[in-house]
Design an enzyme around this catalytic site. Structure first.
Site, PDB file in Angstrom:
ATOM      1  CD  GLU A 179      67.839  38.304  -3.649  1.00 39.15           C
ATOM      2  OE1 GLU A 179      69.087  38.403  -3.614  1.00 39.15           O
ATOM      3  OE2 GLU A 179      67.138  38.266  -2.627  1.00 39.15           O
TER       4      GLU A 179
ATOM      5  N   GLY B 188      74.263  47.967 -10.377  1.00 42.58           N
ATOM      6  CA  GLY B 188      74.576  46.803  -9.563  1.00 42.58           C
ATOM      7  C   GLY B 188      75.622  45.953 -10.258  1.00 42.58           C
TER       8      GLY B 188
ATOM      9  CG  LEU C 207      75.459  31.375  -6.271  1.00 42.18           C
ATOM     10  CD1 LEU C 207      76.643  30.512  -5.850  1.00 42.18           C
ATOM     11  CD2 LEU C 207      75.799  32.836  -6.067  1.00 42.18           C
TER      12      LEU C 207
ATOM     13  N   GLY D  53      76.796  42.797  -8.942  1.00 41.41           N
ATOM     14  CA  GLY D  53      76.904  41.448  -8.391  1.00 41.41           C
ATOM     15  C   GLY D  53      76.985  40.452  -9.526  1.00 41.41           C
ATOM     16  CG  LEU D  54      76.919  36.131  -8.811  1.00 43.54           C
ATOM     17  CD1 LEU D  54      76.212  34.841  -8.438  1.00 43.54           C
ATOM     18  CD2 LEU D  54      78.285  35.823  -9.373  1.00 43.54           C
TER      19      LEU D  54
ATOM     20  NE  ARG E 228      68.326  27.367   0.695  1.00 44.31           N
ATOM     21  CZ  ARG E 228      69.141  28.165   0.029  1.00 44.31           C
ATOM     22  NH1 ARG E 228      68.688  29.304  -0.480  1.00 44.31           N
ATOM     23  NH2 ARG E 228      70.400  27.838  -0.132  1.00 44.31           N
TER      24      ARG E 228
ATOM     25  N   GLY F 268      74.758  41.670 -12.526  1.00 37.63           N
ATOM     26  CA  GLY F 268      75.218  42.946 -13.078  1.00 37.63           C
ATOM     27  C   GLY F 268      76.593  42.852 -13.710  1.00 37.63           C
TER      28      GLY F 268
ATOM     29  CG  HIS G 131      69.004  33.328   2.513  1.00 45.96           C
ATOM     30  ND1 HIS G 131      70.276  33.825   2.688  1.00 45.96           N
ATOM     31  CD2 HIS G 131      69.089  32.437   1.495  1.00 45.96           C
ATOM     32  CE1 HIS G 131      71.080  33.250   1.803  1.00 45.96           C
ATOM     33  NE2 HIS G 131      70.394  32.421   1.061  1.00 45.96           N
TER      34      HIS G 131
ATOM     35  NE  ARG H 149      67.574  31.738  -3.984  1.00 48.67           N
ATOM     36  CZ  ARG H 149      68.557  31.135  -3.342  1.00 48.67           C
ATOM     37  NH1 ARG H 149      69.113  30.049  -3.828  1.00 48.67           N
ATOM     38  NH2 ARG H 149      69.004  31.609  -2.199  1.00 48.67           N
TER      39      ARG H 149
END
Lengths: 276, 644, 256
Positions: free
Chosen positions: B427, B41, B443, B43-44, B332, B46, B403, B437
């Site tokens: 995540e 992965g 992030l 993403g942020l 949320r 990884g 989400h 969260r």
């Protein structure tokens, strides 16, 4: 000097060559147009005198002569690099799209290659008609100015431009010049990195203004000649008309081979070689 | 009672991380190049981890199923990233961010982890700015902040509505730099399909080259899973189409515990479903709630009126009325649940009645359209593009949608799962957000794990490992490879009647109906049976066209759905097990006046599930085993969460 | 606008793999909701193909929110379709009149070879970024984020360049398949910010060199890239790249 070659052969470098040569050619065009505006004097005698003296100056003054070589070089380089870029760009898109939406800013920007090719063809023809004749000759009219003999380039131009179909070709070419610059001038600045929120719109405007200026300016010449000397169907007919009108307006008419004509030849030394 | 050791360091909350950093073992710089780390992965978490580990000198092999690391779904995060910088002088501090996050998570997260997250949050902003991330700034050139749900301070850094994109591109650039140096070997269009364990330690992975279909083995000294969450179990979610749980689930099947799978976040501000054709849901950033006011008509008969025709007194600003302190900026879970309540009462708007208004009329009146456009322009444009309605003129219609998933692989303080050498970051792990969260914290966590936690803690583990490790010729690799090849053959050979998407949609409906925004014991019992039946259906009736030796999106989908079908059951089980309401997990049986009613006495633990030991074959059978990690709160007092 | 159900003729490029010879195939699709996104329409078409046992159309897509940059269809002569500032995934069927033909082609560029159908290989972009599209700062050695003020206007302009999603529409749109807009967006972003200045000259040099090596065409300033860019990245960034490149080549001590 390796870095220079590396820079100029990169994709950006090649574009810079296009830009620099192109912008230089634009400055030439401006000078060329302004000088040639002398053709527009309504009086044939003074127009001939002014223009022919100017022609001698342009072909003999050392600085201008030197610049002219730069000019020839620029034309050749501009065309060669363009050819090379076009081939390379074609290679970058080996398969064409079936549907093309043409999102370019302007028609001109998409067709610079075609416009440029028209211009190259025109330049060759134009130089053959005037530059080659002026330097290497043939039997053409000469005139007397202050006792000296001058090649009557004015008459040659007038003759050529009086032929309608040639003028049409010329006008088409001038349209090509206009469109080429419509995109090319501003593009040149963009390539050099000269883009600024305050000035880019002005450059873009100047680009369009220049395009119109060249189209109007250059097109005025054949139109003026046809107005002055009438419309002809071929060169012979035009030559006769130009000669008659010139003589009528006080130009003393002689013909000689331009290739043998020395700049300091006295007018009375000239013997008409092949009068009509 | 807990056999799970979270390895939270000793000491006061403020000292834990610093002490731990001093105590962990280090690898001699010259020896770092003798270790290979597999990062799955990009993403942020990884990309950040791969880049940072490579900078330290380790050899890194990074994997993504995308065509480029830059496509990871972190890119879609809109609103911002929290950091306890206190640049606004409004009373923020590391401790307050820690406190807000623990409270926001409804007291179901580890204090130690969360405090570390708050501590390193400030470094993240520094790091990103140094990378050239163009955060929003004020005219004086200083960084701008905005406020987000669940907080009374402005601590959210942002780059218009594209914060995730800018942060990911920052991490991607750092990763790219290491690819250029040769320290990172990048594998794109390569999907991890299994973990390889030797003597109880994670030693490598099995991957499929998505273009050629080739099954490949990769060996390393440690494996980091940075593979995101599992919201796509609902089929319709704000996640990207390809987001999946396969990497985490495969690790789970190979022994890693899966923690708190029922903690799923339903985001309150998404564009409502428009029809059956819908392939995904689109989020409208939570930041919109800074200026937008949420309301529904007070009278059901006004539902079909144009919003502009409904008088002020007939508008029910339900969040502002019920929660005067936080108003539209409640967390949320609270916002989502209240949207559901008003719609269930018949006050919902739109064609389906499943939507509420998010209105910018007053903000536009107050600040002018251009200022509103400056802050939210791209979101408004996107909304208009999708719905064909102009939010400058009519209020947006929004509804909650799946989400984010707070649950994930169980990890200790070092982010290592219970399998030695196997880590989970971002995540993909469960660690920092508890049961809910807060906005702009995903992030933060992804980057914290990747830049500032894993580079230390992975070294701590590697320092104990021999340089020499088994290569891919080891029997464990060949066996795992054969199993995957057989699994693919099996899926390809069923040749039934239903497409993978059809089955996925069915799963999504079950999960949304029974294990979505609110759950109850009866429904969950039913749902478990339904999911088991659907799994049966999948293995007998799925139709996958094409071949396995080519780019085959259908096969990719089928393999991912097969894992979702097992994970779904675990989510249901976990939701059924947790007889309380907390954060995103809302059990209808446990509520006081519509607010979640926690049971701290009995459920103040992390539910870490072990894959059924007796399960054999392709399909999960039997009951997973529950392991509990008790949560200890030494700093934050457990209270009923109140945003009133 | 109320939902309608339309019919279309879909003319789409099919190519089994990189080496196969491709060609257009026509499909008829009825009952397409005007509320569908373009990719949902393709999903629908693919479902019908799969049911018939045919290979579905391969296409890159992921976030479907217009930000990941994966989707890449050349629709009716325009990358990402005819709408301004929109990716394929954000294009909706209400923009396509009923009973019309929609032609879909892959990005066409030598540097973006077709992998299958509409899926192309854009790894050239990754290699360009690897050649210099970063600030060389290791994790941990950053100073306080507010230590260096950056005027809002500069930050905003850098952001505009940084908004690039790397989809390749600029290359697809350019008649020369040039990648200048993509490269310039990154060079421009980092050249504007003080953090990127230290390496600005080398960056411009290396990224242009890599771009050339990948076989992209050259920029003829037609502006098609900016017109088709889903993030509306402007031509001024290309000018900035040119400027950076030329000043680097002409004036720098260490640029080769």
């Amino acid at each position: 000097m390796n870095w220079i070659i590396r820079t100029l052969t990169s994709s950006v470098g090649k574009k810079v060559l296009m830009s620099l040569t192109g912008l230089f050619l634009v400055t030439f065009l401006i000078v060329h147009l302004i000088g040639n505006l002398q053709l527009l004097y309504p009086n044939v005698l003074s127009a001939s005198e002014k223009f022919n003296v100017y022609a001698v100056f342009m072909t003999t003054f050392p600085l201008i002569k030197a610049t002219s070589y730069l000019l020839y070089g620029s034309i050749i380089l501009h065309a060669l690099v363009a050819l090379f870029l076009t081939l390379q760009n074609k290679k970058a898109r080996p398969t064409a799209y079936a549907v093309n939406g043409n999102a370019e800013k302007s028609w001109a920007s998409r067709n610079m290659g075609i416009l440029g090719s028209i211009l190259l063809f025109f330049i060759i023809m134009h130089m053959g008609q005037f530059w080659f004749q002026y330097h290497f000759g043939g039997n053409h009219p000469v005139m007397e100015i202050d006792g000296m003999t001058y090649k009557n380039l004015y008459a040659l131009v007038a003759t050529t431009f009086s032929v309608w179909w040639f003028s049409v070709l010329y006008l088409i070419s001038m349209a090509a010049v206009g469109f080429h610059l419509w995109h090319g001038f501003q593009s040149g600045f963009q390539t050099l990195g000269l883009n600024h929120v305050k000035y880019t719109s002005l450059i873009s405007l100047a680009s369009k203004g220049l395009a119109v200026f060249f189209i109007v300016g250059f097109s005025s010449m054949p139109l003026a000649m046809m107005a002055q000397f009438g419309v002809s169907n071929n060169l012979d007919e035009a030559a006769t008309k130009v000669m008659n009108k010139s003589i009528k307006e006080g130009v003393e008419w002689k013909m000689t081979d331009w290739s043998n004509l020395k700049p300091d030849t006295k007018w009375d030394k000239i013997v008409t070689t092949n009068a009509e | 009672m807990s056999e799970l050791n979270s390895k939270i360091p000793e000491g006061s909350i403020g000292e834990k991380w610093d002490k731990h950093k001093f105590n962990i073992r280090l690898v001699n710089p010259a020896n770092k190049r003798k270790y290979t780390i597999i990062v799955v992965g990009t993403g942020l978490a990884g990309a950040a981890a791969a880049a940072s580990l490579a900078e330290l000198g380790y050899n890194v092999k990074a994997f993504t199923f995308h065509d480029s690391p830059r496509r990871a779904h972190s890119i879609a995060a809109q609103g911002g990233i929290n950091a306890a910088k206190n640049y606004q002088n409004d009373g923020d501090s590391v401790y307050r961010l820690f406190y807000d996050t623990v409270k926001g998570g409804d007291y179901r997260s580890r204090e130690g982890n969360v405090h570390r997250l708050a501590q390193v949050s400030v470094n993240i902003i520094d790091q990103c700015v140094a990378q050239g991330v163009p955060f929003a700034r004020e005219y004086g050139g200083m960084l701008d902040n905005r406020s987000f749900g669940g907080a009374l301070v402005s601590r959210t850094f942002y780059a218009k509505g594209q914060t995730g994109q800018q942060l990911l591109l920052g991490a991607y650039s750092a990763l790219s730099r290491q690819v250029a140096t040769g320290k990172v070997e990048m594998f794109t269009r390569t999907e991890m399909l299994d973990i390889v364990k030797i003597d109880g330690k994670a030693k490598g992975i099995i991957t499929r080259n998505l273009v050629t279909g080739e099954i490949e083995s990769h060996a390393g000294h440690a494996v980091l899973l940075c593979t995101g969450g599992y919201s796509n179990v609902f089929f319709l979610s704000t996640n990207a189409m390809a987001c999946n749980a396969t990497a985490a689930w495969r690790a789970h099947k190979k022994g890693a515990y899966f923690a708190n799978p029922c903690y799923t976040q339903i985001h309150p501000t998404c564009i409502p479903v428009s029809g059956d054709h819908q392939s995904k849901l689109t989020l409208m950033s939570e930041s919109l709630r800074n200026d937008g006011r949420v309301w529904v008509p007070r009278n059901p008969e006004d539902k079909n009126k144009k919003p502009s025709e409904i008088a002020e007194k007939d508008r029910f600003y339900y969040l502002e009325e019920k929660y005067p302190t936080f108003g539209n900026l409640v967390p949320r879970d609270v916002a989502s649940r209240n949207a559901k309540y008003v719609c269930d009462e018949g006050l919902g708007v739109g064609a389906t009645g499943k939507a509420v208004y998010l209105d910018f009329r007053d903000a536009i009146k107050r600040d002018g359209q251009s200022r509103v456009a400056d802050k939210y322009g791209n979101l408004f444009d996107m909304y208009k593009q999708i719905t064909h309605e102009d939010p400058y003129k009519v209020p947006m219609k929004i509804y909650p949608a799946p989400h984010y998933t707070m649950g994930g692989l169980w990890v200790d303080y070092n982010l290592m799962t219970n399998v030695d050498g196997l880590y989970a970051l971002g995540e993909a792990n469960f660690s920092d957000h508890g049961a809910n969260r807060l906005g702009a914290s995903a992030l933060m966590q992804g980057l914290a794990d990747g830049y500032f936690v894993a580079p230390y803690t992975v070294g701590d583990f590697l320092a104990t490992q021999p340089y020499k490790t088994e290569d891919t010729s080891h029997q464990a690799f060949t066996q795992a490879k054969q199993e995957i090849e057989a699994r693919i053959k099996k899926v390809m050979s069923i040749n039934g009647k239903q497409t993978p998407d059809e089955i996925h949609k069915k799963l999504g409906r079950i999960m949304w109906e029974y294990c979505g925004m609110s759950r109850n014991a009866e429904g969950l019992k039913l749902a478990r049976v339904e999911v088991q039946k659907l799994r049966e259906e999948f293995w007998n009736d799925v139709k996958v066209v094409g071949t396995e030796n080519q780019l085959n999106a259908e096969l990719e989908k089928a393999l991912r759905i097969a894992d979702f079908l097992e994970l779904g059951e675990l989510m249901i089980l976990d939701a059924h097990n947790r007889n309380e309401s907390c954060g995103g997990h809302f059990r209808e049986e446990y509520e006081i006046n519509g607010e979640a009613k926690r049971d701290d006495e009995n459920y103040s633990y992390v539910a870490a599930w072990e894959f059924p030991k007796n399960s054999t074959g392709e399909m999960m059978t039997g009951d997973p085993v529950l392991h509990k990690e008790e949560l200890v709160f030494e700093n934050v007092k457990l209270t009923q969460r109140s945003y009133k | 606008m109320a939902e309608q159900h339309n019919s279309y003729k879909i003319k789409v490029w099919r190519q089994a793999n990189a080496n196969a010879k491709g060609g257009f195939k026509n499909y008829k699709l009825d009952g397409v909701s005007t509320d569908m996104s373009f990719l949902e329409m393709i999903d629908m078409l693919n479902e019908t193909l799969v049911r018939k046992g045919e290979d579905p159309i391969s296409f890159d897509h992921d976030c479907r929110e217009g930000i990941c940059g994966a989707c890449s269809m050349y629709i009716n002569g325009h990358p990402h379709g005819m709408l301004e500032g929109v990716t394929t995934c954000q294009l909706h069927m209400r923009s396509f009149p009923n009973n019309t033909t929609i032609t879909i082609e892959p990005w066409r560029a030598a540097a973006f070879p077709v992998i299958k159908d509409l899926t192309v290989n854009r790894s050239a972009f990754d290699r360009i970024i690897q050649s210099g599209g970063y600030v060389s700062v290791n994790t941990g050695n950053a100073r306080d984020a507010n230590e260096m003020p950056i005027p809002k206007e500069i930050a905003d302009e850098a952001f505009e360049a940084a908004a690039c999603i790397g989809c390749g529409a600029c290359v697809a749109a350019c008649k020369n398949a040039s990648a200048m807009l993509f490269v310039s967006a990154k060079v421009s972003q980092l050249a504007l910010l003080p953090q990127g200045k230290a390496e600005a000259q080398k960056r411009a040099e290396n990224m242009v060199a890599q771009m050339d090596e990948e076989g992209f065409g050259s920029c003829t300033n037609t502006g098609a890239c900016s017109a088709e860019c889903p993030k509306l990245i402007g031509q001024e960034h290309i000018a900035r790249l040119n400027r950076e490149y030329l000043t680097a080549k002409a004036g720098s001590d260490f640029v080769k």
